[in-house]
Write a protein that holds these residues in place. Structure first.
Motif, short mmCIF file in Angstrom:
data_model
loop_
_atom_site.label_atom_id
_atom_site.label_comp_id
_atom_site.label_asym_id
_atom_site.label_seq_id
_atom_site.Cartn_x
_atom_site.Cartn_y
_atom_site.Cartn_z
N ILE A 61 0.85 -1.20 0.00
CA ILE A 61 0.00 0.00 0.00
C ILE A 61 0.89 1.25 0.00
O ILE A 61 0.64 2.19 -0.75
N ARG A 76 -6.77 1.71 -1.01
CA ARG A 76 -7.51 0.50 -0.59
C ARG A 76 -8.83 0.37 -1.36
O ARG A 76 -9.22 -0.73 -1.75
N GLU A 90 -4.34 -10.66 -4.49
CA GLU A 90 -3.74 -10.37 -3.19
C GLU A 90 -2.74 -11.47 -2.88
O GLU A 90 -3.11 -12.62 -2.69
N GLU A 96 -1.04 -6.99 3.08
CA GLU A 96 -1.53 -6.10 2.02
C GLU A 96 -0.52 -5.95 0.89
O GLU A 96 0.00 -4.87 0.63
N TYR A 98 0.07 -6.78 -3.28
CA TYR A 98 -0.76 -7.01 -4.46
C TYR A 98 0.07 -7.12 -5.73
O TYR A 98 1.12 -6.49 -5.86
#
Length: 133
Positions: A61, A76, A90, A96, A98
């Motif tokens: 993120i 998000r 994911e 978190e 990706y």
């Protein structure tokens, strides 16, 4: 683990195209209102792709925020919409992380629309070179 030269070249090409798409999308997003312009989620997708290709790791993120300038909540929300259409996967849910889904047709460097973009970039680069001479 060493990476083959052809794979390194493919990744570099993918990163260049993704960076260009991110820049263009970012600029268009600022020029048009959000309802008629490009999707801000596409900026997030291009940032994820750039990070995946450059670092050969899933994107965090924080990395996405740094590349797009979006707030954490915005990133998000965009990721949630990209997950919903299976464009992003994911990799590490608890952390978190990706990646662009390799099975998503638009993510492939050989996709017809990507080849069209590559041809357009090469043509533009050639025209700029000729103009400088």
């Amino acid at each position: 683990m060493s990476i083959e030269p052809a794979e390194l070249r493919r990744r570099k090409q993918g990163e260049i195209i993704s960076r260009l798409a991110l820049i263009m999308t970012h600029a268009l997003q600022r020029a048009y209102d959000h309802s008629s312009g490009p999707s801000p989620a596409l900026e997030t997708a291009m940032a994820i792709r750039i990070i995946n290709l450059r670092r050969n790791t899933p994107a965090s993120i924080a990395q996405i925020m740094q590349l797009t300038g979006f707030a954490r909540t915005t990133v998000r929300n965009h990721i949630a919409s990209l997950l919903a259409v299976s464009m992003v996967i994911e990799e590490a849910p608890s952390r978190e992380r990706y990646s662009i889904n390799p099975e998503y047709p638009g993510a492939k460097i050989g996709a017809p629309h990507v080849r069209y973009i590559v041809r357009a970039i090469r043509a533009a680069a050639n025209m700029l070179e000729q103009d400088e001479q």
